[in-house]
Each structure stands twice: as C-alpha cells, then as structure tokens.
Design a protein around this motif. Structure first.
Motif, PDB file in Angstrom:
ATOM      1  N   LYS A 105      82.314  18.400   0.816  1.00 16.17           N
ATOM      2  CA  LYS A 105      83.869  18.023   0.807  1.00 16.17           C
ATOM      3  C   LYS A 105      84.047  16.891  -0.183  1.00 16.17           C
ATOM      4  N   LEU A 106      83.109  16.055  -0.658  1.00 18.64           N
ATOM      5  CA  LEU A 106      83.321  15.187  -1.645  1.00 18.64           C
ATOM      6  C   LEU A 106      83.377  15.778  -3.036  1.00 18.64           C
ATOM      7  N   ASP A 107      82.515  16.756  -3.347  1.00 12.69           N
ATOM      8  CA  ASP A 107      82.605  17.610  -4.295  1.00 12.69           C
ATOM      9  C   ASP A 107      83.827  18.322  -4.454  1.00 12.69           C
ATOM     10  N   GLU A 108      84.537  18.886  -3.299  1.00 14.78           N
ATOM     11  CA  GLU A 108      85.662  19.617  -3.433  1.00 14.78           C
ATOM     12  C   GLU A 108      86.947  18.420  -3.868  1.00 14.78           C
ATOM     13  N   LEU A 109      86.844  17.236  -3.025  1.00 10.99           N
ATOM     14  CA  LEU A 109      87.790  16.359  -3.682  1.00 10.99           C
ATOM     15  C   LEU A 109      87.836  15.795  -5.252  1.00 10.99           C
TER      16      LEU A 109
ATOM     17  N   GLN B 208      75.913  10.434  -0.917  1.00 10.15           N
ATOM     18  CA  GLN B 208      75.479  10.332   0.355  1.00 10.15           C
ATOM     19  C   GLN B 208      76.384   9.381   1.313  1.00 10.15           C
ATOM     20  N   THR B 209      76.326   8.355   0.921  1.00 16.59           N
ATOM     21  CA  THR B 209      76.987   7.076   1.390  1.00 16.59           C
ATOM     22  C   THR B 209      78.348   7.052   1.255  1.00 16.59           C
ATOM     23  N   ALA B 210      79.063   7.522   0.331  1.00 16.73           N
ATOM     24  CA  ALA B 210      80.277   7.916   0.372  1.00 16.73           C
ATOM     25  C   ALA B 210      80.738   8.920   1.395  1.00 16.73           C
ATOM     26  N   ALA B 211      80.104  10.014   1.487  1.00 18.29           N
ATOM     27  CA  ALA B 211      80.290  11.029   2.295  1.00 18.29           C
ATOM     28  C   ALA B 211      80.433  10.486   3.810  1.00 18.29           C
ATOM     29  N   LEU B 212      79.412   9.743   4.048  1.00 19.23           N
ATOM     30  CA  LEU B 212      79.013   9.131   5.640  1.00 19.23           C
ATOM     31  C   LEU B 212      80.206   8.274   5.647  1.00 19.23           C
TER      32      LEU B 212
ATOM     33  N   LYS C 239      80.226   5.963 -13.455  1.00 17.67           N
ATOM     34  CA  LYS C 239      79.061   5.893 -13.891  1.00 17.67           C
ATOM     35  C   LYS C 239      78.360   4.489 -13.888  1.00 17.67           C
ATOM     36  N   LEU C 240      77.403   4.131 -12.995  1.00 14.67           N
ATOM     37  CA  LEU C 240      76.786   3.160 -13.085  1.00 14.67           C
ATOM     38  C   LEU C 240      75.411   3.303 -13.644  1.00 14.67           C
ATOM     39  N   GLY C 241      74.790   3.001 -14.918  1.00 18.24           N
ATOM     40  CA  GLY C 241      73.771   3.509 -15.385  1.00 18.24           C
ATOM     41  C   GLY C 241      73.712   4.995 -15.555  1.00 18.24           C
ATOM     42  N   ASN C 242      72.732   5.686 -14.751  1.00 21.98           N
ATOM     43  CA  ASN C 242      72.670   7.083 -14.825  1.00 21.98           C
ATOM     44  C   ASN C 242      72.856   7.461 -13.184  1.00 21.98           C
ATOM     45  N   LYS C 243      73.685   6.669 -12.569  1.00 20.05           N
ATOM     46  CA  LYS C 243      73.949   7.065 -11.348  1.00 20.05           C
ATOM     47  C   LYS C 243      75.587   7.539 -11.275  1.00 20.05           C
ATOM     48  N   ARG C 244      75.696   8.178 -10.291  1.00 21.11           N
ATOM     49  CA  ARG C 244      77.140   8.617 -10.091  1.00 21.11           C
ATOM     50  C   ARG C 244      77.571   7.860  -8.808  1.00 21.11           C
ATOM     51  N   VAL C 245      78.649   6.934  -8.926  1.00 20.29           N
ATOM     52  CA  VAL C 245      78.986   6.243  -7.651  1.00 20.29           C
ATOM     53  C   VAL C 245      80.429   6.345  -7.597  1.00 20.29           C
ATOM     54  N   TYR C 246      80.693   6.155  -6.222  1.00 20.10           N
ATOM     55  CA  TYR C 246      82.342   5.980  -5.776  1.00 20.10           C
ATOM     56  C   TYR C 246      82.631   4.739  -5.502  1.00 20.10           C
ATOM     57  N   VAL C 247      83.809   4.351  -5.765  1.00 15.48           N
ATOM     58  CA  VAL C 247      84.595   2.977  -5.310  1.00 15.48           C
ATOM     59  C   VAL C 247      85.188   3.151  -4.024  1.00 15.48           C
ATOM     60  N   ARG C 248      84.631   1.988  -3.151  1.00 16.60           N
ATOM     61  CA  ARG C 248      85.032   1.954  -1.837  1.00 16.60           C
ATOM     62  C   ARG C 248      86.899   2.235  -1.701  1.00 16.60           C
ATOM     63  N   ASP C 249      87.452   1.350  -2.457  1.00 17.52           N
ATOM     64  CA  ASP C 249      88.970   1.146  -2.530  1.00 17.52           C
ATOM     65  C   ASP C 249      89.459   2.668  -2.654  1.00 17.52           C
ATOM     66  N   GLU C 250      88.892   3.382  -3.483  1.00 15.55           N
ATOM     67  CA  GLU C 250      89.308   4.713  -3.814  1.00 15.55           C
ATOM     68  C   GLU C 250      89.190   5.611  -2.682  1.00 15.55           C
TER      69      GLU C 250
END
Length: 67
Positions: free
Chosen positions: A27-31, A15-19, A41-52
């Motif tokens: 759209k994030l799923d499409e990308l 949600q934060t990455a999309a925002l 993967k961070l523990g059991n979470k899917r996270v996105y790297v800001r630089d990417e």
C-alpha cells in the motif's frame, strides 16, 4: 540490534512507515506511485518523513455510522 524508543522517529524506513500507518508495504508503494507520499533519500536508504505520513493519515475520511 533492537532499540526501543518512546517516540516515533522523524524518518522511517519502508517497513516502519507501513507499520506506523497500520498498512502494508505494498500500500505504501501504491501511495508513492500515486504521488501521495514521496520518500526521501538518506545516504543509500529510502526513508519516509513522519510529518508527511501524518498528513496522509489525517486526510483519510472519517468512519461514520459504524461501531
């Protein structure tokens, strides 16, 4: 718990990455399915790297001729 920070986090949940990209989670799923952005993967979470996310945003074409 609501926390306000004065800088964007290095890792963001979906949600934060999309925002951050001013787009939808769909759209994030499409990308992701196109291989443009790869979550980590961070523990059991899917996270996105800001630089990417920044690299993707900077790769978008300029809006020319419109005001």
């Amino acid at each position: 718990m609501n926390v306000t920070i004065g800088f964007p986090p290095k890792l963001m949940e979906k949600q934060t990455a999309a925002l951050y990209l001013s787009t939808s989670t769909r759209k994030l799923d499409e990308l992701q399915s196109q291989g443009v952005i790869t979550p980590r993967k961070l523990g059991n979470k899917r996270v996105y790297v800001r630089d990417e996310l920044d690299t993707y945003a900077e790769s978008l074409p300029e809006w020319v001729g419109a005001k």
